[in-house]
Motif scaffolding. Structure first.
Motif, PDB file in Angstrom:
ATOM      1  N   PRO B 121       0.837  -1.209   0.000  1.00 34.39           N
ATOM      2  CA  PRO B 121       0.000   0.000   0.000  1.00 34.39           C
ATOM      3  C   PRO B 121       0.869   1.254   0.000  1.00 34.39           C
ATOM      4  O   PRO B 121       1.860   1.320   0.735  1.00 34.39           O
ATOM      5  CB  PRO B 121      -0.792  -0.118   1.297  1.00 34.39           C
ATOM      6  CG  PRO B 121      -0.766  -1.558   1.654  1.00 34.39           C
ATOM      7  CD  PRO B 121       0.528  -2.087   1.140  1.00 34.39           C
ATOM      8  N   GLU B 122       0.484   2.240  -0.775  1.00 38.08           N
ATOM      9  CA  GLU B 122       1.288   3.442  -0.939  1.00 38.08           C
ATOM     10  C   GLU B 122       1.451   4.206   0.385  1.00 38.08           C
ATOM     11  O   GLU B 122       2.509   4.765   0.651  1.00 38.08           O
ATOM     12  CB  GLU B 122       0.624   4.345  -1.983  1.00 38.08           C
ATOM     13  CG  GLU B 122       1.542   5.433  -2.517  1.00 38.08           C
ATOM     14  CD  GLU B 122       0.926   6.133  -3.725  1.00 38.08           C
ATOM     15  OE1 GLU B 122      -0.325   6.153  -3.833  1.00 38.08           O
ATOM     16  OE2 GLU B 122       1.696   6.649  -4.549  1.00 38.08           O
ATOM     17  N   SER B 123       0.427   4.213   1.216  1.00 38.22           N
ATOM     18  CA  SER B 123       0.480   5.047   2.422  1.00 38.22           C
ATOM     19  C   SER B 123       1.226   4.392   3.587  1.00 38.22           C
ATOM     20  O   SER B 123       1.397   5.005   4.630  1.00 38.22           O
ATOM     21  CB  SER B 123      -0.934   5.406   2.880  1.00 38.22           C
ATOM     22  OG  SER B 123      -1.580   4.270   3.410  1.00 38.22           O
ATOM     23  N   CYS B 124       1.673   3.146   3.431  1.00 39.73           N
ATOM     24  CA  CYS B 124       2.350   2.504   4.561  1.00 39.73           C
ATOM     25  C   CYS B 124       3.854   2.582   4.429  1.00 39.73           C
ATOM     26  O   CYS B 124       4.399   2.823   3.350  1.00 39.73           O
ATOM     27  CB  CYS B 124       1.927   1.041   4.696  1.00 39.73           C
ATOM     28  SG  CYS B 124       2.850  -0.087   3.644  1.00 39.73           S
ATOM     29  N   TYR B 125       4.538   2.373   5.555  1.00 44.06           N
ATOM     30  CA  TYR B 125       5.980   2.188   5.527  1.00 44.06           C
ATOM     31  C   TYR B 125       6.216   0.681   5.450  1.00 44.06           C
ATOM     32  O   TYR B 125       5.850  -0.046   6.372  1.00 44.06           O
ATOM     33  CB  TYR B 125       6.609   2.776   6.793  1.00 44.06           C
ATOM     34  CG  TYR B 125       8.108   2.599   6.816  1.00 44.06           C
ATOM     35  CD1 TYR B 125       8.938   3.576   6.278  1.00 44.06           C
ATOM     36  CD2 TYR B 125       8.678   1.439   7.343  1.00 44.06           C
ATOM     37  CE1 TYR B 125      10.313   3.408   6.267  1.00 44.06           C
ATOM     38  CE2 TYR B 125      10.056   1.263   7.329  1.00 44.06           C
ATOM     39  CZ  TYR B 125      10.857   2.247   6.789  1.00 44.06           C
ATOM     40  OH  TYR B 125      12.219   2.063   6.769  1.00 44.06           O
ATOM     41  N   PRO B 126       6.808   0.181   4.348  1.00 49.46           N
ATOM     42  CA  PRO B 126       7.000  -1.270   4.250  1.00 49.46           C
ATOM     43  C   PRO B 126       8.152  -1.740   5.133  1.00 49.46           C
ATOM     44  O   PRO B 126       9.172  -1.066   5.248  1.00 49.46           O
ATOM     45  CB  PRO B 126       7.316  -1.490   2.772  1.00 49.46           C
ATOM     46  CG  PRO B 126       7.746  -0.169   2.243  1.00 49.46           C
ATOM     47  CD  PRO B 126       7.275   0.905   3.161  1.00 49.46           C
ATOM     48  N   ILE B 127       7.996  -2.889   5.770  1.00 52.54           N
ATOM     49  CA  ILE B 127       9.027  -3.426   6.668  1.00 52.54           C
ATOM     50  C   ILE B 127       9.594  -4.688   6.032  1.00 52.54           C
ATOM     51  O   ILE B 127       8.854  -5.613   5.701  1.00 52.54           O
ATOM     52  CB  ILE B 127       8.446  -3.789   8.050  1.00 52.54           C
ATOM     53  CG1 ILE B 127       7.582  -2.642   8.594  1.00 52.54           C
ATOM     54  CG2 ILE B 127       9.569  -4.130   9.024  1.00 52.54           C
ATOM     55  CD1 ILE B 127       6.831  -3.016   9.874  1.00 52.54           C
ATOM     56  N   ARG B 128      10.905  -4.720   5.855  1.00 56.32           N
ATOM     57  CA  ARG B 128      11.541  -5.883   5.232  1.00 56.32           C
ATOM     58  C   ARG B 128      11.409  -7.114   6.121  1.00 56.32           C
ATOM     59  O   ARG B 128      11.478  -7.031   7.341  1.00 56.32           O
ATOM     60  CB  ARG B 128      13.008  -5.588   4.964  1.00 56.32           C
ATOM     61  CG  ARG B 128      13.153  -4.495   3.928  1.00 56.32           C
ATOM     62  CD  ARG B 128      14.578  -4.029   3.850  1.00 56.32           C
ATOM     63  NE  ARG B 128      15.229  -4.602   2.679  1.00 56.32           N
ATOM     64  CZ  ARG B 128      16.252  -3.993   2.061  1.00 56.32           C
ATOM     65  NH1 ARG B 128      16.722  -2.848   2.500  1.00 56.32           N
ATOM     66  NH2 ARG B 128      16.787  -4.551   1.017  1.00 56.32           N
ATOM     67  N   ASN B 129      11.206  -8.239   5.484  1.00 52.20           N
ATOM     68  CA  ASN B 129      11.036  -9.513   6.191  1.00 52.20           C
ATOM     69  C   ASN B 129      12.266 -10.385   5.917  1.00 52.20           C
ATOM     70  O   ASN B 129      12.397 -10.930   4.834  1.00 52.20           O
ATOM     71  CB  ASN B 129       9.764 -10.187   5.661  1.00 52.20           C
ATOM     72  CG  ASN B 129       9.512 -11.545   6.285  1.00 52.20           C
ATOM     73  OD1 ASN B 129      10.377 -12.092   6.973  1.00 52.20           O
ATOM     74  ND2 ASN B 129       8.343 -12.107   6.041  1.00 52.20           N
ATOM     75  N   PRO B 130      13.178 -10.509   6.893  1.00 49.95           N
ATOM     76  CA  PRO B 130      14.406 -11.254   6.615  1.00 49.95           C
ATOM     77  C   PRO B 130      14.174 -12.751   6.405  1.00 49.95           C
ATOM     78  O   PRO B 130      15.017 -13.438   5.851  1.00 49.95           O
ATOM     79  CB  PRO B 130      15.258 -11.007   7.866  1.00 49.95           C
ATOM     80  CG  PRO B 130      14.292 -10.657   8.941  1.00 49.95           C
ATOM     81  CD  PRO B 130      13.130  -9.992   8.271  1.00 49.95           C
TER      82      PRO B 130
END
Lengths: 411, 411
Positions: B121-130
């Motif tokens: 989603p454009e409005s979120c901050y994406p969190i990397r999944n190791p």
């Protein structure tokens, strides 16, 4: 027929205990056609209990409440329900006799705190608790059934199994909900989904598919819902028959079979026996196998050879090889399997040796390096794995892979 | 600072999996002063997710959402959140590179389904999944933080530990919540409560007490809440010091120590070693002991002597005594303890023999009859127990009692 579960207790919210009650109740209710719409875990607080009870979904017909029925001050569920339903506490002679009996059995006097547990709300039907001092309570209010039970799992389970489930079956006409689970191993979830895309697209509308990935396996769950049990079973059988040729070899079981049950059943049918020699799994595989009732028919025993002296002394692993190749090596794990197979005179044997972590890794053999061997009546199969950094996960994955290697050897 | 947890997935509601994520999150959040107000488990349905998000408590500042982020059709959380927050999906090049790397490592091509997981989603901050292909998402909407994570435990845990927890610590000023748990054994809950009535009544108002009974033990949890960590710790220490003389001997540990950790620590400090000989526990005690990192320093190994031939062949139990007294007897369990102690050359040894059930009971020795022996450097302590009918519970209770007997022998 829709239900909600409310579990009460700060210990759940702060993560001091894992709520296993809800999953168990969900399973039992599903079997009799009662669908759990939602599970809420809330605090030991009157306001919170009031809020949860007053915000149920409109279709909810059953509310299962666990927790907060003990004899101590932090247990407030009974008083809160009494107030919520506008009733009052009355002393119940039969319940008191049950409590007296429990205390007699351990040779103690009934305390005043426990005496108060024989007081129940006047408007409820009290449910006897065969395993504890806190009775259950069944309220029928405005067409919704509220069933309050202790949070101690084996007390709740006895009340559900002995009273609640039979009463629901007897008094309510519930639909059928049938789940079938196909257990697969070796194909990543996304590949599985691409392989099954066409098949999935052609499923009838009353069958729902879910992918459940976990360490090393993906479970496919087919859920069918309807009023005719035979129709549902036939449709599920047809779909599973269509599925098999698509991913045949990856399937290792159906329903909610656990691998230790699948393997146990195979051993029993073939009249074969098993032993284990465990290093990194530390007895976990033996524990899994012996958690299956009746496993003494095929499981002879295990040697947990945690220390190298035990690998040599109890399993006849060559001291030279231990020194030359190290404990985590094909040579050693093979000798461990053969050693326990011979010592316990079994047809099959499992052996594991690895670095579970968090310490003990080297550049050449990092944490997560694991060797597994399966000794069969004719030969020994060995395999090396590279798992991750979590000790718990490494132990569990090793057990899973070892049991799956045995399954393949048996089939 | 108040949080809510929402776990999404039909598999939780039908009881196919136990939700262990919430307890873990509850623990981690509590440590940094974030209090979990409520946990809701809901179905994979857009309507239900919308309902849960729109009925949060007004004080809630953080919402942790797990599940429904996989690549398959039954995973709807991402699309639902995108719609709920009125945003749109955009392709993220960095996330795609992470996914490519994961597939490279297992030597496979990225599938189209996995490619779509790099859309967020454009409005979120994406969190990397190791540890997986589904990224986490952090939304800040109307002053409430919504954090969506995969349901696979080790993926969620990595995202929480690497990113979410550090960000909360860095950016929010949270109060202190300190829990202390006193582990007791041997006094029933109601007696404990009567013994501690006066002490409980005099606790300061910022300390809350809870009684948590489970198989054989009662845990007393003291929870203190406030802005000054030192004040809380001092007050908790004072209260525990007052508690000790009241129930001293029944206390076997503090915090959330597990018995296997307590015993392991004692063995390490005294420089002593341990082995086990297990019949009814089937390797469960060895598994518990070896689940503690570093246990190889004091645990040499185990013999799971499930079959009587193994009791004789691997532990030198007299065949005559096996015949005369049966496997579940003081004579046999004593010889098992001495046998493994000698064989593995350890200072201490635990032995168990019992009828775990559900079958195998007799009138004289019903299901739940268990003998435990502890071999010490000087003698052997034996004890008989009569547990209940549940196999699982009998195995666990036996392990608990055996470890507690060892603890007493060590102290």
């Amino acid at each position: 027929m829709q239900a909600e579960i409310i579990t009460i207790g700060d210990e759940i919210l702060i993560g001091q205990i894992v709520d296993t009650n809800s999953a168990w109740m969900g399973q039992q209710l599903n079997k009799i056609g009662v669908e759990v719409y939602q599970i809420r875990s809330i605090s030991d607080s009157k306001e919170h209990i009031f809020e949860a009870l007053s915000t149920l979904h409109t279709d909810t017909k059953f509310v299962f409440i666990t927790g907060g029925l003990g004899p101590t001050n932090d247990d407030i569920t009974k008083n809160t329900l009494t107030e919520y339903f506008g009733t009052k506490l009355v002393f119940n002679e039969d319940l008191y006799k049950d409590i007296e009996k429990l205390f007699d059995a351990i040779g103690r006097e009934v305390t005043n705190l426990n005496r108060m547990q024989a007081e129940v709300p006047e408007s409820c039907y009290p449910i006897r608790n065969p395993n504890g001092t806190a009775p259950g309570m069944w309220f029928n209010e405005g067409g919704v059934q509220y069933i309050s039970m202790p949070g101690v799992p084996y007390e709740m389970k006895a009340i559900m199994a002995d009273f609640v489930i039979p009463k629901i079956i007897a008094e309510y006409d519930t639909p059928f909900i049938i789940h079938r689970t196909v257990l697969t191993q070796g194909i990543p979830e996304s590949y599985l989904a691409e392989t099954l895309e066409k098949w999935e697209g052609s499923l009838p509308s009353f069958i729902k598919l879910a992918y459940l990935p976990s360490a090393g396996t993906v479970r496919l769950r087919l859920s069918a819902r309807g009023t005719d049990e035979d129709v549902l079973n036939t449709a599920l059988n047809e779909q599973i028959a269509l599925l098999q040729p698509l991913i045949g070899d990856a399937i290792f079981g159906y329903h909610d079979d656990k691998l230790e049950e699948v393997v146990g059943e195979m051993l029993k049918q073939q009249g074969k026996t098993l032993s284990t020699a465990e290093s990194c799994t530390g007895g976990y595989i033996a524990h899994q196998i012996t958690s299956v009732p009746g496993s003494s028919a095929y499981f002879m025993g295990a040697v947990v050879s945690y220390d190298n002296t035990v690998k040599h002394g109890s399993l006849d692993v060559s001291e030279k090889d231990l020194l030359e190749f190290g404990a985590v090596s094909e040579q050693v794990v093979r000798q461990m399997a053969l050693g326990v197979q011979k010592k316990m005179n079994t047809d099959y044997a499992i052996a594991t040796s690895g670095i579970a972590g968090p310490d003990g890794g080297t550049e050449e053999k990092p944490v997560g390096t694991v060797w597994i061997a399966i000794a069969t009546p004719n030969d020994v199969i060995t395999k090396k794995f590279q798992f991750g950094k979590s000790r718990e996960r490494n132990i569990k994955k090793t057990a899973l892979m070892a049991l799956d290697m045995l399954r393949k050897a048996l089939s």
